[in-house]
Design an enzyme around this catalytic site. Structure first.
Site, PDB file in Angstrom:
ATOM      1  CG  ASN A   8      95.025 -35.289  55.823  1.00 33.72           C
ATOM      2  OD1 ASN A   8      94.752 -36.452  56.207  1.00 33.72           O
ATOM      3  ND2 ASN A   8      94.367 -34.227  56.448  1.00 33.72           N
ATOM      4  CE  LYS A  10      91.142 -33.849  54.615  1.00 37.02           C
ATOM      5  NZ  LYS A  10      90.249 -32.801  54.401  1.00 37.02           N
ATOM      6  CG  HIS A  97      93.343 -31.325  59.582  1.00 34.21           C
ATOM      7  ND1 HIS A  97      92.008 -31.267  59.414  1.00 34.21           N
ATOM      8  CD2 HIS A  97      94.017 -31.187  58.027  1.00 34.21           C
ATOM      9  CE1 HIS A  97      91.851 -31.344  58.187  1.00 34.21           C
ATOM     10  NE2 HIS A  97      92.995 -31.219  57.483  1.00 34.21           N
ATOM     11  CD  GLU A  99      88.855 -32.685  57.918  1.00 30.55           C
ATOM     12  OE1 GLU A  99      89.632 -33.793  58.077  1.00 30.55           O
ATOM     13  OE2 GLU A  99      88.813 -32.159  56.737  1.00 30.55           O
ATOM     14  CD  GLU A 174      94.856 -28.209  55.721  1.00 34.31           C
ATOM     15  OE1 GLU A 174      95.000 -28.769  54.315  1.00 34.31           O
ATOM     16  OE2 GLU A 174      94.658 -28.909  56.629  1.00 34.31           O
ATOM     17  N   GLY A 180      87.641 -28.894  51.476  1.00 32.22           N
ATOM     18  CA  GLY A 180      86.844 -30.014  50.883  1.00 32.22           C
ATOM     19  C   GLY A 180      85.438 -29.275  50.339  1.00 32.22           C
ATOM     20  CB  SER A 219      89.757 -26.582  47.448  1.00 31.88           C
ATOM     21  OG  SER A 219      88.566 -27.048  48.153  1.00 31.88           O
TER      22      SER A 219
HETATM   23  P1  13P Z   1      90.671 -30.873  50.485  1.00 30.08           P
HETATM   24  O1  13P Z   1      92.107 -30.892  49.553  1.00 30.08           O
HETATM   25  O2  13P Z   1      89.779 -32.164  50.126  1.00 30.08           O
HETATM   26  O3  13P Z   1      90.180 -29.584  50.387  1.00 30.08           O
HETATM   27  O4  13P Z   1      91.323 -31.018  52.071  1.00 30.08           O
HETATM   28  C1  13P Z   1      92.426 -30.315  52.575  1.00 30.08           C
HETATM   29  C2  13P Z   1      92.798 -30.796  53.787  1.00 30.08           C
HETATM   30  O5  13P Z   1      92.042 -30.821  54.725  1.00 30.08           O
HETATM   31  C3  13P Z   1      94.420 -31.183  53.784  1.00 30.08           C
HETATM   32  O6  13P Z   1      94.517 -31.660  55.087  1.00 30.08           O
END
Ligand code: 13P
Length: 255
Positions: A8, A10, A97, A99, A174, A180, A219
Site C-alpha cells: 500500500n 498510500k 483501510h 486511514e 491491520e 506506521g 509495521s
Molecule cells: P505500515 O506497514 O507502514 O505500518 O502500514 C501498514 C498499512 O497501513 C498497510 O495498509
C-alpha cells in the site's frame, strides 16, 4: 491458497518514482518470487496505469487502487469509479483501510457498501479490519472485528453467495496501533486476531470462510515478514512503509 503480498503506497510517489519502483519489482521477480505468491501494489491513482504497464507480462503481479466511490458514474465531483480504475489497469481495490475510517470518517456501513459495490462490479476487493489501541485495551478485539465483518456480510445482496467471494475477496487484519508505528503485533496477538477473523468468516459463510485469505498488516518489515507469514491463518501481508523501496518489498516477498 496462494499467499498474497500486497503493497500500500498510500499518498507517496509521483509517476516517475512509481515507475522506477514498479519496474524494479517486475525485473527482479523471476528470481525472487516463490511460486505460491501473488503480489498486489495499491498505487496512487495517478500511477496505476504506469504500474500496470510494468506488471503487464506477469500473471502474479496486479495493481490495485486505494479508494473509489460506489456508483457507476454521476455528479460526484472529485470522486473516481471502479470502471475508471479498471480502465487504467486496476484489478483490485482496498476498502475500509483504517486511514479511510479515521481520517475520512468512513463508517462500517459505508465501508460495507463500498466493498459490496466493488465486488458486484467485478473488482477484487481487500476489506481491511482492525481495532484501535483503546479498543484492544478494553478487551474489545472480538467485538470490533465482529462489528466490522457483520456490516459487510449484512450488506451482501442475496445473490452473492459465499463461494462467489472466493478468489475475489481478501480480508486484511491491520491493528490500528501497529500501522506506521514500528510496533508490530506479536505472534500471540496476530494468531489470536487471525483466529477470531477466521472463526467469524466461518460463522457468516460456513466452510467457505476457510478459503478467503486473511492478510496481516502493520509495521511489516523484511526482518519480521518471514515469522508473520508462517503463522496459522496468516495468508499474506499488507505492507505500507516497507513497500516503498523495491529492495525491501522484494525481501518481504521472498521471506
Ligand atoms: P505500515 O506497514 O507502514 O505500518 O502500514 C501498514 C498499512 O497501513 C498497510 O495498509
Amino acid at each position: 491458497m496462494h499467499k498474497i503480498i500486497a503493497a500500500n503506497w498510500k499518498m507517496y510517489k509521483d509517476r516517475t518514482e512509481a515507475a522506477t519502483t514498479a519496474d524494479e519489482i517486475a525485473a527482479a521477480l523471476p528470481e525472487t518470487l516463490p511460486k505460491d505468491r501473488q503480489i498486489i501494489v495499491f498505487a496512487p491513482f495517478t500511477a496505476i496505469d504506469r504500474v500496470a504497464l510494468a506488471f503487464r507480462e506477469y500473471k502474479a503481479l496486479s495493481v490495485g487502487a486505494q479508494n473509489f466511490y460506489p456508483a457507476v458514474e454521476g455528479a460526484f465531483t472529485g470522486e473516481i469509479s471502479v470502471g475508471m480504475l479498471r480502465d487504467v489497469g486496476a484489478e483490485w481495490v482496498l476498502a475500509g483501510h483504517s486511514e479511510r475510517r479515521q481520517v475520512f470518517g468512513e463508517t462500517d456501513e459505508m465501508v460495507a457498501r463500498k466493498a459490496i459495490f466493488a465486488l458486484s462490479h467485478g473488482m477484487k476487493t481487500m476489506l481491511c479490519i482492525g481495532e484501535t489501541l483503546e479498543e484492544r485495551e478494553q478487551g474489545n478485539l472480538y467485538a470490533v472485528l465482529e462489528r466490522q465483518l457483520t456490516a459487510f456480510f449484512a450488506a451482501r445482496p442475496e445473490g452473492m453467495a459465499g463461494e462467489a467471494l472466493v478468489g475475489r475477496l481478501a480480508v486484511a487484519y491491520e491493528p490500528v496501533w501497529a500501522i506506521g508505528t514500528g510496533r508490530v503485533a506479536g505472534p500471540g496477538e496476530v494468531r489470536e486476531a487471525h483466529g477470531v477473523t477466521r472463526t467469524l468468516l466461518e460463522k457468516f459463510i460456513g466452510e467457505t470462510g476457510k478459503k478467503l485469505p486473511v492478510l496481516y498488516g502493520g509495521s511489516v518489515k523484511p526482518d519480521n515478514a518471514g515469522a508473520l507469514i508462517a503463522l496459522d491463518n496468516v495468508d499474506g501481508l499488507l505492507v505500507g512503509g516497507a513497500s516503498l523501496e523495491a529492495q525491501s518489498f522484494l525481501q518481504i516477498i521472498g521471506a
